[in-house]
Write a protein that holds these residues in place. Structure first.
Motif, PDB file in Angstrom:
ATOM      1  N   THR A   1      31.017  48.334  26.019  1.00  0.00           N
ATOM      2  CA  THR A   1      30.253  48.798  27.176  1.00  0.00           C
ATOM      3  C   THR A   1      28.807  49.138  26.842  1.00  0.00           C
ATOM      4  O   THR A   1      28.038  49.485  27.722  1.00  0.00           O
ATOM      5  CB  THR A   1      30.910  50.048  27.806  1.00  0.00           C
TER       6      THR A   1
ATOM      7  N   GLY B   1      25.288  65.658  33.004  1.00  0.00           N
ATOM      8  CA  GLY B   1      25.372  64.274  32.571  1.00  0.00           C
ATOM      9  C   GLY B   1      24.319  63.872  31.560  1.00  0.00           C
ATOM     10  O   GLY B   1      24.403  62.788  30.968  1.00  0.00           O
TER      11      GLY B   1
ATOM     12  N   LEU C   1      33.903  52.147  22.050  1.00  0.00           N
ATOM     13  CA  LEU C   1      33.291  52.142  23.385  1.00  0.00           C
ATOM     14  C   LEU C   1      33.645  50.881  24.163  1.00  0.00           C
ATOM     15  O   LEU C   1      33.243  50.717  25.312  1.00  0.00           O
ATOM     16  CB  LEU C   1      31.775  52.307  23.274  1.00  0.00           C
TER      17      LEU C   1
ATOM     18  N   TRP D   1      23.966  64.867  28.629  1.00  0.00           N
ATOM     19  CA  TRP D   1      24.495  64.814  27.270  1.00  0.00           C
ATOM     20  C   TRP D   1      24.962  63.409  26.912  1.00  0.00           C
ATOM     21  O   TRP D   1      25.013  63.039  25.739  1.00  0.00           O
ATOM     22  CB  TRP D   1      25.642  65.800  27.084  1.00  0.00           C
ATOM     23  N   LEU D   2      25.301  62.602  27.903  1.00  0.00           N
ATOM     24  CA  LEU D   2      25.909  61.295  27.650  1.00  0.00           C
ATOM     25  C   LEU D   2      25.006  60.341  26.852  1.00  0.00           C
ATOM     26  O   LEU D   2      25.466  59.750  25.868  1.00  0.00           O
ATOM     27  CB  LEU D   2      26.344  60.651  28.967  1.00  0.00           C
ATOM     28  N   PRO D   3      23.723  60.178  27.212  1.00  0.00           N
ATOM     29  CA  PRO D   3      22.876  59.283  26.394  1.00  0.00           C
ATOM     30  C   PRO D   3      22.774  59.730  24.937  1.00  0.00           C
ATOM     31  O   PRO D   3      22.747  58.894  24.035  1.00  0.00           O
ATOM     32  CB  PRO D   3      21.513  59.345  27.085  1.00  0.00           C
ATOM     33  N   ASP D   4      22.732  61.040  24.695  1.00  0.00           N
ATOM     34  CA  ASP D   4      22.678  61.533  23.314  1.00  0.00           C
ATOM     35  C   ASP D   4      23.956  61.182  22.563  1.00  0.00           C
ATOM     36  O   ASP D   4      23.913  60.807  21.389  1.00  0.00           O
ATOM     37  CB  ASP D   4      22.460  63.048  23.287  1.00  0.00           C
ATOM     38  N   ALA D   5      25.088  61.317  23.225  1.00  0.00           N
ATOM     39  CA  ALA D   5      26.369  60.991  22.587  1.00  0.00           C
ATOM     40  C   ALA D   5      26.445  59.503  22.252  1.00  0.00           C
ATOM     41  O   ALA D   5      26.879  59.119  21.164  1.00  0.00           O
ATOM     42  CB  ALA D   5      27.529  61.403  23.498  1.00  0.00           C
ATOM     43  N   ILE D   6      26.002  58.657  23.168  1.00  0.00           N
ATOM     44  CA  ILE D   6      26.031  57.212  22.922  1.00  0.00           C
ATOM     45  C   ILE D   6      25.053  56.840  21.816  1.00  0.00           C
ATOM     46  O   ILE D   6      25.387  56.051  20.925  1.00  0.00           O
ATOM     47  CB  ILE D   6      25.754  56.438  24.215  1.00  0.00           C
TER      48      ILE D   6
ATOM     49  N   GLU E   1      15.694  63.887  30.785  1.00  0.00           N
ATOM     50  CA  GLU E   1      15.768  65.204  30.157  1.00  0.00           C
ATOM     51  C   GLU E   1      14.360  65.724  29.910  1.00  0.00           C
ATOM     52  O   GLU E   1      13.548  65.076  29.251  1.00  0.00           O
ATOM     53  CB  GLU E   1      16.543  65.145  28.844  1.00  0.00           C
TER      54      GLU E   1
ATOM     55  N   PRO F   1      19.600  69.902  30.401  1.00  0.00           N
ATOM     56  CA  PRO F   1      21.038  69.660  30.318  1.00  0.00           C
ATOM     57  C   PRO F   1      21.884  70.752  30.986  1.00  0.00           C
ATOM     58  O   PRO F   1      22.947  70.473  31.520  1.00  0.00           O
ATOM     59  CB  PRO F   1      21.311  69.601  28.815  1.00  0.00           C
TER      60      PRO F   1
ATOM     61  N   TYR G   1      32.547  53.469  15.929  1.00  0.00           N
ATOM     62  CA  TYR G   1      32.268  54.073  17.229  1.00  0.00           C
ATOM     63  C   TYR G   1      31.920  53.051  18.301  1.00  0.00           C
ATOM     64  O   TYR G   1      32.350  53.185  19.451  1.00  0.00           O
ATOM     65  CB  TYR G   1      31.157  55.116  17.118  1.00  0.00           C
TER      66      TYR G   1
END
Length: 102
Positions: free
Chosen positions: A94, A66, A91, A68-73, A27, A61, A87
Motif C-alpha cells: 500500500t 491522524g 504494509l 501520527w500516521l505519516p510518521d509511522a509509515i 502538521e 497531533p 515493515y
C-alpha cells in the motif's frame, strides 16, 4: 526553485493534484515554518503544481490524531531501507516509495 528546502512537500502537492485531493492537513512545525510552507503551497498553486482549489490547514497531533500516521509509515520505510526489515512487506504493497534527490 519553488520547492526550496521542502522538496517532499512540493512532490506531495503534485501527487495530491494528480489524485484530485482537495483538502490537506499539515502538521504545524512552528509559526515561521508554517509561513514558509504556506508560501510554498501558494507558489505551487500559481505554478499549477498544486491544485488551485486545494484547501489546507496546519494542526498539531494533539488536535488531529491522524497526523501520527505519516510518521509511522516514514519510520517503517526508513527501517526497511536501512536494514531490510520486513515493515514494507507488512504494509501489503500500500506504500509507494519515491526517492527524491536534494
Amino acid at each position: 526553485g519553488v520547492s526550496g528546502d521542502r522538496p517532499h512537500l512540493y512532490r506531495l502537492l503534485w501527487d495530491l493534484r494528480e489524485l484530485d485531493v482537495d483538502e490537506l492537513v499539515i502538521e504545524s512545525r512552528d509559526e515561521r515554518n508554517d509561513r514558509k510552507d504556506r508560501r510554498l503551497i501558494i507558489a505551487a498553486q500559481k505554478a499549477c503544481t498544486a491544485s488551485p482549489g486545494l484547501t489546507y490547514r496546519f494542526s498539531r497531533p494533539q488536535a488531529e490524531p491522524g497526523l501520527w500516521l505519516p510518521d509511522a509509515i516514514a519510520g517503517a520505510v526508513s527501517a526497511s531501507l536501512a536494514n531490510d526489515a520486513p515493515y514494507l512487506d507488512l504494509l501489503g504493497g500500500t506504500v509507494e516509495v519515491i526517492h527524491l534527490r536534494s
